[in-house]
Design an enzyme around this catalytic site. Sequence first.
Site, PDB file in Angstrom:
ATOM      1  N   SER A  83      59.951 104.033  39.507  1.00 13.80           N
ATOM      2  CA  SER A  83      59.370 105.113  40.313  1.00 13.80           C
ATOM      3  C   SER A  83      60.412 105.811  41.182  1.00 13.80           C
ATOM      4  CB  SER A  83      58.260 104.562  41.214  1.00 13.80           C
ATOM      5  OG  SER A  83      57.240 103.994  40.431  1.00 13.80           O
TER       6      SER A  83
ATOM      7  N   GLU B  79      60.966  94.140  51.162  1.00 13.93           N
ATOM      8  CA  GLU B  79      61.708  95.284  51.690  1.00 13.93           C
ATOM      9  C   GLU B  79      62.576  94.935  52.889  1.00 13.93           C
ATOM     10  OE1 GLU B  79      58.421  95.216  51.091  1.00 13.93           O
ATOM     11  OE2 GLU B  79      58.319  96.418  49.268  1.00 13.93           O
TER      12      GLU B  79
ATOM     13  N   ARG C 236      63.161 112.828  43.365  1.00 10.15           N
ATOM     14  CA  ARG C 236      63.462 111.419  43.040  1.00 10.15           C
ATOM     15  C   ARG C 236      64.164 111.319  41.700  1.00 10.15           C
ATOM     16  NH1 ARG C 236      58.383 108.752  40.155  1.00 10.15           N
ATOM     17  NH2 ARG C 236      57.185 110.626  39.732  1.00 10.15           N
TER      18      ARG C 236
ATOM     19  N   HIS D 261      58.561 108.981  47.176  1.00 13.21           N
ATOM     20  CA  HIS D 261      57.122 108.983  47.433  1.00 13.21           C
ATOM     21  C   HIS D 261      56.820 109.206  48.913  1.00 13.21           C
ATOM     22  CE1 HIS D 261      57.357 107.504  43.391  1.00 13.21           C
ATOM     23  NE2 HIS D 261      56.049 107.489  43.262  1.00 13.21           N
TER      24      HIS D 261
END
Lengths: 275, 311
Positions: free
Chosen positions: B34, B55, B7, B106
């Site tokens: 993140s 989302e 990431r 993630h």
Amino acid sequence: MDSQELASIASRVRRHIIRAIHQAGSGHPGGSLSCADILVALYFSAMRIRPDEPDWEDRDRLVLSKGHACPALYAVLAERGFFPVEELDSLRKLGSMLQGHPDMKRTPGVEASTGSLGQGLSQAVGMALALKLDRRPARVYVLLGDGELQEGQVWEAAMAAAHYRLDNLTAIVDFNGLQIDGRIEHVMSPLPLVDKWQAFNWAVHQCDGHNMDALIGALSWVGKVTGAPSVIIARTVKGRGVSFMENVADWHGKAPDAEKTKVALSELGGAGVGR
Amino acid sequence: MAGKATREAYGDALVELGAVYEELVVLDADLSKSTMTAKFQKAYPERFFNIGIAEQNLMGIAAGMAAAGKIPFASTFAIFATGRAWEQVRNTIAYPAHNVKIAASHAGITVGPDGASHQALEDIALMRVIPGMTVLVPADAWETRQVVEAAIKHKGPVYIRLGRPAVPDIYDETYRFRIGEASLLCDGDDVAIVAAGYMVHVALSARDILAREGVSARVINMCSVKPLDSSVLLRAALECKAVVTAEEHSIIGGLGSAVAEFLAERCPVPVRRVGVRDLFGQSGEPGELLQAYGLTPEDIVEEALEAIRAR
């Protein structure tokens, strides 16, 4: 083009809708007839488009979020010259460019693949954001159903449009008051509409969705809104123009048989099932 | 071996490639620190759009931007990108073949202490089943950099699976990735280990253990889960006659399924799948979870020996 001419195009569009759905044997006449005048006002008066150059970068765009009303959009696009009127006979048939719900890959002039309700406004927000980023003058219109406002994603998108101050974005709500299972306030009320959109920081205008002068007035009002997206709540009648379909939820998604088609066409000022 | 999380490499790649590709825009759903898209936001604030915790709207807006000529990267956690917004990805991005890149971080059990709600073990399956969707699972920072550029150059929807923890470097700056091509990390002819993402370096450890036991394992990095590299797979099956897959994902629907489906039709050989066995995850440190869910080098070794015995 004056409102008289627009109204006569709208009558032709309604006849196309009835013929095409009858020939297909399935489809959604009620919501197509309720938004026919809105689409004619957009494509024949408000929108800057080039039917012979459907990918023109500075064109105005329309996202038909209530995709099941595509017979109305297809009829308007054909009348406007995006493709031959004869194509309307192929609605919903295997291999047709006119799918049961809009497919932008197949149909010239269709700007978004829709049909799954609640997803059009987000796409329109994305288009408006990109056009603003490129400083293009184009406007993005999105036509929403009133029942569709029950989808949560509509309000996610409404929030984003106001957050990014998208004054190049205009939503039009086809406020016909009916959805498949009945009256919107009985199924799951999205009311009050004006207060909701205002609370989401949109500029709101109400008009009669079957009156061409009122629609043209509303569509010119949106150009004066700055710093916020605009929404037109257009009061309409589901099934408008066909007496036995008007305000009857049952005609949401049902094709008329030959006899009913004949009656409908004669009420709409045209005789016979053929063109 | 030093290394960074995929990431983080993603965030760096966006900054680097943002200078080259003007149409590149980045969208996030309140997880930019993140997913590391915050790096891009800092470098190109006018081309970064925070959509908030929404989302479905994230995917729809990305589709609309692609329709107007942009190359949007839409980022959030894998569970939300592929789970919550699945139908938006299918109908609004993939059906019209929009040029949207979904880069989700993630993914997998190595999310760690956040637990099962945040550990996507189904995302590859959910994306792989969508027509026209390319699915890429980079193994280290260098491959991530390559994958991001390959996704930009590829016209159409792409899903990029990124992880939370740091991973050792497998490649260096000379590595080149192409969609549909696997990377052969070491040759061997007793068994082929086909891995993706975090499990690639685990597979390399398994190979070392097998080597000490006199078993010669081929290790293939199948970063391009869709399209699969069929010629590399076919050669592996013909030459090794036993195949083990390894992924930080459910054994249902992911890399293991893709490999098993392909080989069952084209070259049936014993196949064993290392992955999460139809379970949800739980809280724990990544290392503990990998152990608890059977994703260690020893687990791969065991399955490799099983596959060899079964042939």
